[in-house]
Design a protein around this motif. Sequence first.
Motif, PDB file in Angstrom:
ATOM      1  N   ALA A 160      -8.029   4.680   6.251  1.00  0.00           N
ATOM      2  CA  ALA A 160      -8.209   3.718   5.172  1.00  0.00           C
ATOM      3  C   ALA A 160      -7.049   2.723   5.126  1.00  0.00           C
ATOM      4  O   ALA A 160      -7.246   1.522   4.901  1.00  0.00           O
ATOM      5  CB  ALA A 160      -8.340   4.449   3.835  1.00  0.00           C
ATOM      6  N   ILE A 161      -5.840   3.215   5.350  1.00  0.00           N
ATOM      7  CA  ILE A 161      -4.658   2.354   5.390  1.00  0.00           C
ATOM      8  C   ILE A 161      -4.764   1.363   6.543  1.00  0.00           C
ATOM      9  O   ILE A 161      -4.503   0.160   6.389  1.00  0.00           O
ATOM     10  CB  ILE A 161      -3.382   3.217   5.517  1.00  0.00           C
ATOM     11  CG1 ILE A 161      -3.115   3.968   4.200  1.00  0.00           C
ATOM     12  CG2 ILE A 161      -2.174   2.375   5.911  1.00  0.00           C
ATOM     13  CD1 ILE A 161      -2.148   5.120   4.335  1.00  0.00           C
ATOM     14  N   LEU A 162      -5.158   1.856   7.687  1.00  0.00           N
ATOM     15  CA  LEU A 162      -5.316   0.987   8.859  1.00  0.00           C
ATOM     16  C   LEU A 162      -6.373  -0.086   8.595  1.00  0.00           C
ATOM     17  O   LEU A 162      -6.213  -1.246   8.981  1.00  0.00           O
ATOM     18  CB  LEU A 162      -5.697   1.826  10.075  1.00  0.00           C
ATOM     19  CG  LEU A 162      -5.676   1.141  11.446  1.00  0.00           C
ATOM     20  CD1 LEU A 162      -4.270   0.662  11.789  1.00  0.00           C
ATOM     21  CD2 LEU A 162      -6.182   2.095  12.519  1.00  0.00           C
ATOM     22  N   ASN A 163      -7.437   0.296   7.903  1.00  0.00           N
ATOM     23  CA  ASN A 163      -8.524  -0.643   7.594  1.00  0.00           C
ATOM     24  C   ASN A 163      -8.078  -1.767   6.669  1.00  0.00           C
ATOM     25  O   ASN A 163      -8.752  -2.795   6.570  1.00  0.00           O
ATOM     26  CB  ASN A 163      -9.712   0.096   6.966  1.00  0.00           C
ATOM     27  CG  ASN A 163     -10.439   0.985   7.954  1.00  0.00           C
ATOM     28  OD1 ASN A 163     -10.239   0.888   9.158  1.00  0.00           O
ATOM     29  ND2 ASN A 163     -11.262   1.886   7.446  1.00  0.00           N
ATOM     30  N   GLU A 164      -6.961  -1.573   5.967  1.00  0.00           N
ATOM     31  CA  GLU A 164      -6.447  -2.622   5.082  1.00  0.00           C
ATOM     32  C   GLU A 164      -5.705  -3.711   5.855  1.00  0.00           C
ATOM     33  O   GLU A 164      -5.229  -4.690   5.265  1.00  0.00           O
ATOM     34  CB  GLU A 164      -5.544  -2.023   4.006  1.00  0.00           C
ATOM     35  CG  GLU A 164      -6.285  -1.272   2.915  1.00  0.00           C
ATOM     36  CD  GLU A 164      -5.710  -1.529   1.535  1.00  0.00           C
ATOM     37  OE1 GLU A 164      -5.292  -2.671   1.251  1.00  0.00           O
ATOM     38  OE2 GLU A 164      -5.681  -0.566   0.741  1.00  0.00           O
ATOM     39  N   GLY A 165      -5.575  -3.532   7.160  1.00  0.00           N
ATOM     40  CA  GLY A 165      -4.948  -4.572   7.984  1.00  0.00           C
ATOM     41  C   GLY A 165      -3.434  -4.588   7.911  1.00  0.00           C
ATOM     42  O   GLY A 165      -2.806  -5.658   7.895  1.00  0.00           O
ATOM     43  N   ILE A 166      -2.833  -3.394   7.869  1.00  0.00           N
ATOM     44  CA  ILE A 166      -1.370  -3.342   7.792  1.00  0.00           C
ATOM     45  C   ILE A 166      -0.730  -3.798   9.096  1.00  0.00           C
ATOM     46  O   ILE A 166      -1.302  -3.669  10.176  1.00  0.00           O
ATOM     47  CB  ILE A 166      -0.867  -1.932   7.439  1.00  0.00           C
ATOM     48  CG1 ILE A 166      -1.263  -0.916   8.526  1.00  0.00           C
ATOM     49  CG2 ILE A 166      -1.325  -1.498   6.078  1.00  0.00           C
ATOM     50  CD1 ILE A 166      -0.475   0.364   8.465  1.00  0.00           C
ATOM     51  N   ASN A 167       0.486  -4.346   8.952  1.00  0.00           N
ATOM     52  CA  ASN A 167       1.293  -4.718  10.119  1.00  0.00           C
ATOM     53  C   ASN A 167       2.469  -3.777  10.315  1.00  0.00           C
ATOM     54  O   ASN A 167       3.066  -3.726  11.384  1.00  0.00           O
ATOM     55  CB  ASN A 167       1.851  -6.139   9.947  1.00  0.00           C
ATOM     56  CG  ASN A 167       0.790  -7.136   9.570  1.00  0.00           C
ATOM     57  OD1 ASN A 167       0.694  -7.503   8.404  1.00  0.00           O
ATOM     58  ND2 ASN A 167      -0.021  -7.551  10.521  1.00  0.00           N
ATOM     59  N   ILE A 218       0.866  -1.174   0.000  1.00  0.00           N
ATOM     60  CA  ILE A 218       0.000   0.000   0.000  1.00  0.00           C
ATOM     61  C   ILE A 218       0.906   1.227   0.000  1.00  0.00           C
ATOM     62  O   ILE A 218       1.948   1.225   0.671  1.00  0.00           O
ATOM     63  CB  ILE A 218      -0.884   0.031   1.265  1.00  0.00           C
ATOM     64  CG1 ILE A 218      -1.676  -1.269   1.401  1.00  0.00           C
ATOM     65  CG2 ILE A 218      -1.811   1.236   1.283  1.00  0.00           C
ATOM     66  CD1 ILE A 218      -2.149  -1.523   2.820  1.00  0.00           C
ATOM     67  N   VAL A 219       0.513   2.278  -0.723  1.00  0.00           N
ATOM     68  CA  VAL A 219       1.301   3.514  -0.712  1.00  0.00           C
ATOM     69  C   VAL A 219       0.398   4.736  -0.625  1.00  0.00           C
ATOM     70  O   VAL A 219      -0.736   4.732  -1.104  1.00  0.00           O
ATOM     71  CB  VAL A 219       2.211   3.656  -1.953  1.00  0.00           C
ATOM     72  CG1 VAL A 219       3.366   2.678  -1.905  1.00  0.00           C
ATOM     73  CG2 VAL A 219       1.420   3.492  -3.243  1.00  0.00           C
ATOM     74  N   ALA A 220       0.939   5.773  -0.004  1.00  0.00           N
ATOM     75  CA  ALA A 220       0.286   7.078   0.065  1.00  0.00           C
ATOM     76  C   ALA A 220       1.376   8.123   0.235  1.00  0.00           C
ATOM     77  O   ALA A 220       2.464   7.824   0.728  1.00  0.00           O
ATOM     78  CB  ALA A 220      -0.704   7.144   1.229  1.00  0.00           C
ATOM     79  N   GLY A 221       1.098   9.337  -0.176  1.00  0.00           N
ATOM     80  CA  GLY A 221       2.063  10.411  -0.001  1.00  0.00           C
ATOM     81  C   GLY A 221       1.372  11.667   0.465  1.00  0.00           C
ATOM     82  O   GLY A 221       0.238  11.952   0.059  1.00  0.00           O
ATOM     83  N   HIS A 222       2.039  12.414   1.318  1.00  0.00           N
ATOM     84  CA  HIS A 222       1.469  13.642   1.860  1.00  0.00           C
ATOM     85  C   HIS A 222       1.826  14.805   0.950  1.00  0.00           C
ATOM     86  O   HIS A 222       3.004  15.135   0.782  1.00  0.00           O
ATOM     87  CB  HIS A 222       2.007  13.885   3.272  1.00  0.00           C
ATOM     88  CG  HIS A 222       1.321  15.003   4.000  1.00  0.00           C
ATOM     89  ND1 HIS A 222       1.648  16.319   3.798  1.00  0.00           N
ATOM     90  CD2 HIS A 222       0.327  14.994   4.927  1.00  0.00           C
ATOM     91  CE1 HIS A 222       0.895  17.082   4.580  1.00  0.00           C
ATOM     92  NE2 HIS A 222       0.077  16.297   5.267  1.00  0.00           N
ATOM     93  N   SER A 223       0.811  15.420   0.343  1.00  0.00           N
ATOM     94  CA  SER A 223       1.016  16.575  -0.538  1.00  0.00           C
ATOM     95  C   SER A 223       1.964  16.186  -1.683  1.00  0.00           C
ATOM     96  O   SER A 223       1.689  15.253  -2.424  1.00  0.00           O
ATOM     97  CB  SER A 223       1.532  17.756   0.286  1.00  0.00           C
ATOM     98  OG  SER A 223       1.557  18.932  -0.465  1.00  0.00           O
ATOM     99  N   LEU A 224       3.097  16.856  -1.822  1.00  0.00           N
ATOM    100  CA  LEU A 224       4.076  16.512  -2.850  1.00  0.00           C
ATOM    101  C   LEU A 224       4.430  15.024  -2.814  1.00  0.00           C
ATOM    102  O   LEU A 224       4.664  14.409  -3.859  1.00  0.00           O
ATOM    103  CB  LEU A 224       5.342  17.356  -2.660  1.00  0.00           C
ATOM    104  CG  LEU A 224       6.565  16.913  -3.463  1.00  0.00           C
ATOM    105  CD1 LEU A 224       6.343  17.168  -4.946  1.00  0.00           C
ATOM    106  CD2 LEU A 224       7.813  17.606  -2.946  1.00  0.00           C
ATOM    107  N   GLY A 225       4.466  14.434  -1.627  1.00  0.00           N
ATOM    108  CA  GLY A 225       4.839  13.029  -1.494  1.00  0.00           C
ATOM    109  C   GLY A 225       3.959  12.087  -2.292  1.00  0.00           C
ATOM    110  O   GLY A 225       4.337  10.949  -2.582  1.00  0.00           O
ATOM    111  N   GLU A 226       2.778  12.563  -2.687  1.00  0.00           N
ATOM    112  CA  GLU A 226       1.872  11.717  -3.458  1.00  0.00           C
ATOM    113  C   GLU A 226       2.469  11.347  -4.815  1.00  0.00           C
ATOM    114  O   GLU A 226       2.142  10.296  -5.376  1.00  0.00           O
ATOM    115  CB  GLU A 226       0.526  12.415  -3.637  1.00  0.00           C
ATOM    116  CG  GLU A 226      -0.568  11.501  -4.163  1.00  0.00           C
ATOM    117  CD  GLU A 226      -1.955  12.071  -3.914  1.00  0.00           C
ATOM    118  OE1 GLU A 226      -2.546  11.752  -2.865  1.00  0.00           O
ATOM    119  OE2 GLU A 226      -2.435  12.836  -4.771  1.00  0.00           O
TER     120      GLU A 226
END
Length: 310
Positions: free
Chosen positions: A265-272, A85-93
């Motif tokens: 949403a990331i947490l809901n994906e069941g990340i470890n 899973i990936v996400a970025g904050h502002s420019l980080g996207e």
Amino acid sequence: MKTCFVFPGQGSQYQGMGKDLYEASKEVRDLFQLASDRCHIDTKALLFEGTDEELKATDKAQLAITLHNIAAAVYLRSVGIEADIVAGHSLGEFAALTYAGVLDYEAVFPLVQNRGLLMAKASENIDKSNGAPGMAAVIGLDPDVLASELLTANIEGLYVANFNSPKQLVLSGTAEGITKGQSFCKDLGARRYLPLKVSGPFHSPLMSEAASDFEAYIKDINFKDPNLSLYSNVTGAKIEKGSEAKDLAVKQIVSSVQWVKEEQAILNEGINRIVEVGPGSVLSGLWKAFNSDIKCHLAGTVESVMNIQE
């Protein structure tokens, strides 16, 4: 183990960023060379020797941070650590879009360089007769409550920019709007109101000129469908198609960053495991404020990556 990579945005840059990754990995060195060739700038000199002022310039900062973000991801992959899973904050996207296969390396570096130039130009064109526009972090108020109060108050020239954590909201606005916002937030009981060292009122309608110019710039750039779970700042939800990613990349310039929704949403994906991939530790701090049960590891240096492996 289900792993999420989160990529930081502007404000995380520092002189010398990525140097140890460069020295440790031929893949990273090749990436620097590609970015230099595509952007017609010595990226080694920019990241390793650039002054604070150079690294604060929006066009240079956006290139430098994106290069470091992607270099750290490349190094992580070389030692066997990959994201689901990936996400970025502002420019980080934009690093997240690249990791998910939406953008390729040849496209992303000139894209963020030009995005920075367009945002700097739009900021310069905003009326500064009452002072420079900017941003401010508000700490100690419920962000949803504050956003609702601000909507009701309708303070001219003041907008919600980032829903950063359950304890922090960032505002964008004109100089007058930011000043009025301080009094408004203090009256509501804010613990701190911190003007940020930025060059413009990002993630607000004041950047509409940049969004329009950026839309024209990316018109012919191919945004492919993501090959893993990828989340959007604009919606806080998963991005399913390349065409959607392209549309959201434009909207992101003038829209609030829905980082708390993304974290949920990331947490809901069941990340470890969650890893901040790039310079600094801003997102690690925001994650801790959101959820302290799962540690956010840092991965901006060779040493920090080694600590994840232990």
